[in-house]
Enzyme design. Structure first.
Site: not given
Length: 616
Positions: A122-124, A195, A491, A517
């Site tokens: 995921c993101d980070k 996601c 975000e 985001s």
């Protein structure tokens, strides 16, 4: 010939204590002398993209040991940006990237590991591990948890695809019934995985594949699909081969800095622009390039954005396609194949399999490959069954999507747009640039001029939007939300989602020194640099000032003369130690976040730490 790093702790009489401790972890005499390979996992029950990773580290470790290495697993933290969104938790998201990078460095250097397999998603987490890998420059392979299946539900007698953002928008839309909002919420995120749209997590996993640090298919193959297991098995075997190539054959081509070269970074950014990836990828690629000591800047990104078309459009820019559809169309290598045929890629790059770009495309581009196993892998599809289990289904599409005229991935001739999915804008309050995801901007508002509505926190902006104080034609400015000013560069998914829920998605613009985001679409311009807290001109904008946005000409302007801007700057400086801080914001900032802010640079530098403050 380089010496195994692990020999520092496994050889020599004076390391008897270290060996005694290694023995207590299960190592025996026969293990001393084998490469010690760190399995860097990020399992957590907090994050759907990581909830299924618990046993996958063991899967990789078993293959490492069967291939002649010693595997040692540890875990990093992982923040779920969606759950942390819209409240004080978002202050911690971007700073967690640095903590992850540092924790990997700490563990690997403290224990003298020879190589790594990074299990991210995921993101980070992917960016943090990527930064650490390039900082350490030891053999590494990335294998991520994979994308979530798209949510699906029946509305108005039609089956539609859903994701997290749909749940957020409908939950805030007063015109949507409680029953429909509840139905969408329960359908939006059906499985484990990152996601389902081209949000930050999937964007970064695609870019890691383009950099050459992960295997073909890694960026798009669903988390739930049985085929994904093979990526983990292969990673365990391949990392031992890479490790021995470097330490026993002095082959530096096995090192990540030689794989993720400047040419590879340019290819990754080209992919990002072509697929309309998250704007966060700009931040993370800039940060990773600094760790690799590569001169890759906003200027390079600007040049690429002016010549690369948009060849793929995925949620949140359209509801029609999600990552499962990108995979069916050939995944990352499907897009790279079209870019290569358009002459837009550097071909002199290799990946962790040792294949050049032309060799990789010959084998894995579905429009040219003769390999039936590869074609079968790209037919891996969703099952539509709610689950948190990896590799839990083996459903397949009946056919591939190789329609480059009207399919998910397009050829240059049939591009979604001649301009790419990301653009860098410059102007008198974004002297060092800002970023817009043009893939999500309606053509009708590519040029937009309006009066500023200024807010010094995301919370105040949300209150104003939901309270009807933002109207058609406004330019919402949210400042002091940059890396230093937030701190943490929040975000702004909730403000952009709420603009849509209020019917203003195509009628307003939003500008911030914060970020967005990957789920954001609309005229949303972020990463304004310098940020307000660093003396940026965005701090001088007042309610009612006219702001002109011109995406085709890459321009963003505060329509004030230089004398007025200078007068406002002088007034700001006169505030003394309160200069370049928000006037009326009440926000509790922890010591940990203050420490982060004290070293943070603006977004145009990747929001990395200012090494000059540390004497470096």
């Amino acid at each position: 010939m380089p010496k195994y790093r692990s020999a520092t702790t496994t050889h020599g009489r004076n390391m008897a204590g270290a060996r005694a401790l290694w023995r207590a972890t299960g190592m025996t005499d026969s293990d001393f002398g084998k490469p010690i390979i760190a399995v860097v996992n990020s399992f957590t029950q907090f994050v759907p993209g990581h909830v299924h990773l618990r046993d996958l580290g063991k899967l990789v470790a078993e293959q490492i040991e069967a291939s002649g290495g010693v595997a040692k697993e540890f875990n990093t933290i992982a923040v779920d940006d969606g759950i942390a969104m819209g409240h004080g938790g978002m202050l911690y998201s971007l700073p967690s990237r640095e903590l992850i990078a540092d924790s990997v460095e700490y563990m690997v250097n403290a224990h003298c590991a020879d190589a790594m397999v990074c299990i991210s998603n995921c993101d980070k987490i992917t960016p943090g591990m990527l930064m650490a890998s390039l900082r350490l420059n030891i053999p590494v392979i990335f294998v991520s948890g994979g994308p979530m299946e798209a949510g699906k539900t029946k509305l108005s007698d039609q089956i539609i695809k859903l994701d997290l953002v749909d749940a957020m928008i409908q939950g805030a839309d007063p015109k949507v019934s409680d029953d429909q909002s509840n139905q969408v919420e329960r359908s939006a995120c059906p499985t484990c995985g990152s996601c389902s749209g081209m949000f930050t997590a999937n964007s970064m996993n695609c870019l890691t594949e383009a950099l050459g640090l992960s295997q073909p298919g890694n960026g798009s193959l669903l988390a739930t699909h049985a085929d994904r297991k093979q990526l983990f098995l292969n990673a365990g075997k391949r990392i031992v081969e890479l490790t021995k190539r470097y330490y026993e054959q002095d082959d530096e081509s096995a090192l990540p800095r030689n794989i993720a070269s400047k040419a590879a970074f340019e290819n990754a950014m080209t992919l990002d622009i072509a697929m309309g990836g998250s704007t966060n990828t700009v931040l993370h690629l800039l940060a990773a390039a600094q760790e690799a000591e590569i001169d890759f800047t906003m200027s390079d990104i600007d040049k690429l954005s002016r010549k690369v078309p948009q060849l793929c459009k995925v949620a949140p820019s359209t509801q029609k396609y999600h990552m499962e559809d990108v995979h069916r169309a050939g995944g990352v290598l499907g897009i790279l194949g079209e870019l290569d045929r358009a002459g837009l890629l550097n071909r002199n790059v290799k990946n962790v399999l040792g294949l050049t770009l032309p060799q990789t495309l010959e084998q894995y581009d579905i429009t040219v490959t003769q390999d039936e196993a590869v074609k079968k892998m790209f037919r891996a599809g969703p099952a539509g069954i709610r689950t948190t289990q990896a590799f839990s289904q083996d459903c397949r599409w009946d056919s591939l999507d190789d329609d480059r005229a009207a399919g998910c991935i397009r050829s240059l001739e049939y591009a979604y747009s001649k301009d790419g999915g990301l653009a860098v804008l410059y102007g008198n309050f974004a002297e060092n640039g800002c970023i817009v995801k043009t893939a999500g901007v309606d053509d009708s508002i590519l040029k937009f001029t309006g009066p500023a509505k200024v807010y010094e926190s995301q919370d105040d902006a949300v209150e104003a939007i939901l309270g009807g104080k933002v109207v058609e034609g406004d330019v919402v400015v949210i400042r002091y939300e940059g890396p230093k000013g937030g701190p943490g560069m929040q975000e702004m998914l909730y403000p952009t989602s709420f603009l849509k829920s209020m019917g203003l998605g195509k009628a307003c613009a939003l500008i911030t020194d914060g970020r967005f985001s990957g789920g954001t679409s609309g005229l949303s311009i972020g990463h304004v640099s310098p940020e307000a807290a660093s003396g940026g001109t965005i701090a001088l904008i007042e309610d009612g000032d006219t702001i002109a946005i011109d995406i085709p000409n890459r321009s963003i302007q505060l329509q004030l003369n230089e004398a007025e801007i200078a007068a406002r700057r002088e007034a700001q400086e006169a505030r003394g130690d309160k200069a370049w801080t928000p006037k009326n914001r009440q926000r509790q900032v922890s010591f940990a976040l203050r420490a982060y802010a004290s070293l943070a640079t603006s977004a145009d530098k990747g929001a990395v730490r200012d090494k000059s403050k540390l004497g470096g």
